[in-house]
Design an enzyme around this catalytic site. Structure first.
Site, mmCIF file in Angstrom:
data_model
loop_
_atom_site.group_PDB
_atom_site.id
_atom_site.type_symbol
_atom_site.label_atom_id
_atom_site.label_comp_id
_atom_site.label_asym_id
_atom_site.label_seq_id
_atom_site.Cartn_x
_atom_site.Cartn_y
_atom_site.Cartn_z
ATOM 1 N N ASP A 107 46.730 40.474 41.851
ATOM 2 C CA ASP A 107 45.377 40.111 41.431
ATOM 3 C C ASP A 107 44.673 41.393 41.009
ATOM 4 O O ASP A 107 45.145 42.491 41.286
ATOM 5 C CB ASP A 107 44.622 39.458 42.613
ATOM 6 C CG ASP A 107 43.173 39.125 42.258
ATOM 7 O OD1 ASP A 107 42.944 38.557 41.177
ATOM 8 O OD2 ASP A 107 42.267 39.444 43.046
ATOM 9 N N SER A 108 43.513 41.233 40.373
ATOM 10 C CA SER A 108 42.729 42.412 39.990
ATOM 11 C C SER A 108 42.181 43.158 41.210
ATOM 12 O O SER A 108 41.889 44.334 41.140
ATOM 13 C CB SER A 108 41.570 41.986 39.107
ATOM 14 O OG SER A 108 40.742 41.080 39.802
ATOM 15 N N CYS A 142 45.353 35.298 40.123
ATOM 16 C CA CYS A 142 44.115 35.653 39.423
ATOM 17 C C CYS A 142 44.012 34.693 38.253
ATOM 18 O O CYS A 142 44.947 34.587 37.454
ATOM 19 C CB CYS A 142 44.229 37.093 38.930
ATOM 20 S SG CYS A 142 42.971 37.600 37.746
ATOM 21 N N ASN A 143 42.907 33.974 38.165
ATOM 22 C CA ASN A 143 42.761 32.991 37.100
ATOM 23 C C ASN A 143 42.700 33.637 35.724
ATOM 24 O O ASN A 143 43.249 33.116 34.765
ATOM 25 C CB ASN A 143 41.486 32.168 37.313
ATOM 26 C CG ASN A 143 41.630 31.155 38.420
ATOM 27 O OD1 ASN A 143 41.903 30.005 38.174
ATOM 28 N ND2 ASN A 143 41.474 31.580 39.667
ATOM 29 N N THR A 144 42.026 34.798 35.646
ATOM 30 C CA THR A 144 41.897 35.462 34.355
ATOM 31 C C THR A 144 43.275 35.863 33.833
ATOM 32 O O THR A 144 43.632 35.561 32.688
ATOM 33 C CB THR A 144 40.987 36.705 34.489
ATOM 34 O OG1 THR A 144 39.727 36.292 35.025
ATOM 35 C CG2 THR A 144 40.776 37.387 33.170
ATOM 36 N N GLU A 151 32.492 40.712 45.940
ATOM 37 C CA GLU A 151 33.008 42.061 46.231
ATOM 38 C C GLU A 151 31.996 42.851 47.072
ATOM 39 O O GLU A 151 32.365 43.704 47.855
ATOM 40 C CB GLU A 151 33.312 42.823 44.924
ATOM 41 C CG GLU A 151 34.439 42.231 44.085
ATOM 42 C CD GLU A 151 35.841 42.742 44.439
ATOM 43 O OE1 GLU A 151 35.963 43.777 45.106
ATOM 44 O OE2 GLU A 151 36.821 42.069 44.049
ATOM 45 N N CYS A 179 38.427 30.820 39.898
ATOM 46 C CA CYS A 179 38.523 32.273 40.115
ATOM 47 C C CYS A 179 38.789 32.435 41.600
ATOM 48 O O CYS A 179 38.126 31.772 42.421
ATOM 49 C CB CYS A 179 37.218 32.959 39.714
ATOM 50 S SG CYS A 179 37.159 34.704 40.186
ATOM 51 N N THR A 180 39.740 33.288 41.941
ATOM 52 C CA THR A 180 40.144 33.371 43.354
ATOM 53 C C THR A 180 39.058 33.944 44.267
ATOM 54 O O THR A 180 39.163 33.866 45.483
ATOM 55 C CB THR A 180 41.450 34.180 43.495
ATOM 56 O OG1 THR A 180 41.294 35.412 42.813
ATOM 57 C CG2 THR A 180 42.619 33.407 42.922
ATOM 58 N N HIS A 181 38.006 34.516 43.674
ATOM 59 C CA HIS A 181 36.878 34.980 44.505
ATOM 60 C C HIS A 181 35.980 33.818 44.944
ATOM 61 O O HIS A 181 35.293 33.903 45.952
ATOM 62 C CB HIS A 181 35.975 35.940 43.725
ATOM 63 C CG HIS A 181 36.521 37.318 43.575
ATOM 64 N ND1 HIS A 181 37.514 37.637 42.694
ATOM 65 C CD2 HIS A 181 36.195 38.484 44.196
ATOM 66 C CE1 HIS A 181 37.766 38.929 42.759
ATOM 67 N NE2 HIS A 181 36.988 39.475 43.661
ATOM 68 N N TYR A 223 38.834 42.098 36.107
ATOM 69 C CA TYR A 223 39.504 41.758 34.845
ATOM 70 C C TYR A 223 38.630 40.821 34.000
ATOM 71 O O TYR A 223 38.764 40.791 32.785
ATOM 72 C CB TYR A 223 40.814 41.001 35.116
ATOM 73 C CG TYR A 223 42.002 41.826 35.565
ATOM 74 C CD1 TYR A 223 41.914 43.199 35.787
ATOM 75 C CD2 TYR A 223 43.250 41.209 35.763
ATOM 76 C CE1 TYR A 223 43.033 43.928 36.198
ATOM 77 C CE2 TYR A 223 44.361 41.936 36.159
ATOM 78 C CZ TYR A 223 44.262 43.284 36.385
ATOM 79 O OH TYR A 223 45.365 43.990 36.780
ATOM 80 N N GLY A 224 37.759 40.063 34.646
ATOM 81 C CA GLY A 224 37.110 38.900 34.033
ATOM 82 C C GLY A 224 36.269 39.152 32.795
ATOM 83 O O GLY A 224 36.000 38.237 32.038
#
Lengths: 265, 265
Positions: free
Chosen positions: A10-11, A73-75, A152, A184-186, A42-43
C-alpha cells in the site's frame, strides 16, 4: 501446502486494514507488508507515477519469494492491477473486485455509492466494474481527498472529520443509495463518521474483509495454504516514521515480527 | 553580470509562493523550479528521506548550471540546508533565516509564534535560530499537519479551514504573541484564516518576501545579477498533475515558459 509469504503493499498505513483482515482469517500465513511511506499518498498522483511505484514494489516482493501479491490500495488497484497481472508469474489480487462483488450482492435498491481518492474516482474503475456485474445498478461516486490526511493525522472522530464528511457526502445523501463502498483502505477508520453523515440504515462495504475472503478461496483452490504453526508479520517501509510504527503496533499487537526500512528507488 | 538560472525547489506547489516573490522582485532572472510532486508532502517524513530527496534535486539543479539554489520549503530548509551547504559549490539559501531575521526585527513584545509541518517543528530549528538572534525572545511553536493538504485541495477559506485553524491555534491565542512566522510555504495561502483565528493586530511573517530580498542582496553583492531583457520561468515536476499546472498558471500567468516532467529517481 505452501509456506512462502503473502506479499501485500500500500502507499502507507491504509493497507494495514487489509493485512489485519488477512491475518485474522488466515492466522498461519506469513505476511510481507510494504508501505511506501516515502511517497504516500498515491491518491492525488498521476497514473504514470502510481504504475511506476507499484512495479518497483511488486518486483521487490517477487524477489522475496511471495506466493501471491495483494495490492491493498484502491488507487494502485485501479491504475496498476491490469498491467501488473501481465508481468508477474504469481497470482495478484486488488481490492476493487472483492468490494464490487460484495456491494452488488447486498444492494436492494440497485443504488450504490462509492467513495475514493481523486485518482480512483477519475479512473472510473468502480463504475465500470459495477456495471459489468449488473448494468441496472445506478452508481454515485465521490472523491474525498481530505479523508486520507485526516486518518494519517489521527482525526477519526469529532467535529473536524464530521464537518469534512458532511461536506463531501451532501450530494450522496440525496441519491437514496442503500450501499456505500469505502473505496480506499483508509476509510474504514472513518466508518462511524461517514455513517453519521448519511443514514443509519446504509450498508458500508469495507473491501478489506471481502479481499481476505477472496484470498482464502484462492489459496484453497490453488493449494497454496500454509501449514506454519503461527504466521509472522514482517513490515517494510520506504520511510521509517514513528506514525507508521504506532499504527502497526495498534493493529498487530502480538505477532508483529519486524519493521524495516526498504530502499526501492 | 550572470545570466545563469536561479534554481528553486520545493516538495510541490508551496514553493511557488517563493518563486513568485523572486520573479516580482527580480524580473530579469531566469528561474528553474523543481516541484517534487511525486513525493509530496515532505512535512511528515523522516530526516533521512528529506535529505535524500533534497540531494537528488540539488544535484540535478547544479547540472542545469544554476548560479544559486533556493530551498523554497521550510521542511527541507530545516533538515537539509546545513548538509547541502557543505556539498555544493554555488551559494544556497533556505527560507528559515530570512523569516527569522524579519520576525525578530518586528516583534515588540519579544513573543514570536511559529507554525510549521511536524518535521519542521520537531527539528527545533526555528526555536534555535530565534534564540541565537535574541535569547530574550519567547518562542511558541505549533505543528499544523493538515494545513498542507487543505491548501493542496484548494480549501483556503470557509468553514473547514476555519475550524481546523481554530483547533491548531487555540493555545497560541493564549500566548500573547505579537508576531507569527508562517513556517511553511503553503501557509501564506491561508493568511486570512490564520489571522482570523488569532487577533487582527498580529503581524504575520511570510518568508517568501524575506527570502526574495535576501536573494537580491546576495546577487548584488556577488555580482550575479542577470541582464536578460526578461526572465523566463521553467518548471519541472517529478509527477505531472493537473493541480500543479493550474497553480503554476495562476501564479505566472504571463511569463511561464514550460512545465516538464523530470525523472530524478
Amino acid at each position: 501446502m505452501d509456506n512462502r509469504p503473502i506479499g501485500i503493499f500500500d502507499s502507507g498505513v491504509g493497507g494495514l486494514t487489509v493485512a489485519n483482515a488477512i491475518n485474522k482469517l488466515l492466522p498461519n500465513e506469513t505476511i510481507c507488508y510494504v508501505g511506501d511511506t516515502a511517497r504516500v499518498p498515491y491518491g492525488n498522483k498521476s497514473k504514470m507515477s502510481i504504475l511506476k511505484f507499484s512495479k518497483q514494489i511488486t518486483n521487490w516482493l517477487i524477489k522475496q519469494n511471495c506466493k501471491v501479491i495483494i495490492i491493498a490500495c484502491n488507487t494502485a488497484s485501479s491504475l496498476a492491477l491490469d498491467t501488473l497481472k501481465l508481468k508477474v508469474s504469481v497470482p495478484i489480487l486488488g481490492v476493487i473486485d472483492p468490494g464490487v462483488k460484495w456491494a452488488v450482492s447486498i444492494t436492494k435498491k440497485n443504488r450504490i455509492g462509492v467513495l475514493g481518492t481523486r485518482a480512483t474516482i477519475n479512473s472510473n474503475v468502480y463504475h465500470k466494474k459495477i456495471k459489468e456485474e449488473n448494468e441496472k445498478i445506478h452508481v454515485f461516486e465521490k472523491a474525498c481527498p481530505l479523508f486520507v490526511p485526516l486518518v494519517e493525522e489521527g482525526f477519526i472522530d469529532g467535529e473536524i472529520p464530521s464537518l469534512i464528511s458532511n461536506y463531501y457526502l451532501k450530494e450522496l445523501k440525496m441519491a437514496h443509495i442503500d450501499t456505500l463502498i469505502l473505496g480506499c483502505t483508509h476509510y474504514p477508520l472513518l466508518k462511524q463518521t461517514i455513517s453519521d453523515s448519511l443514514y443509519p440504515s446504509i450498508k458500508l462495504v469495507d473491501s478489506s474483509l471481502a479481499t481476505s475472503k477472496e484470498l482464502k478461496s484462492l489459496l484453497e483452490k490453488e493449494t497454496l495454504i500454509s501449514n506454519n504453526e503461527k504466521g509472522k508479520i514482517n513490515c517494510y517501509v520506504t520511510d521509517y516514521t514513528e506514525t507508521f510504527e504506532n499504527v502497526v503496533n495498534r493493529f498487530f499487537k502480538y505477532n508483529i515480527n519486524s519493521i524495516k526500512r526498504l530502499d526501492v528507488f
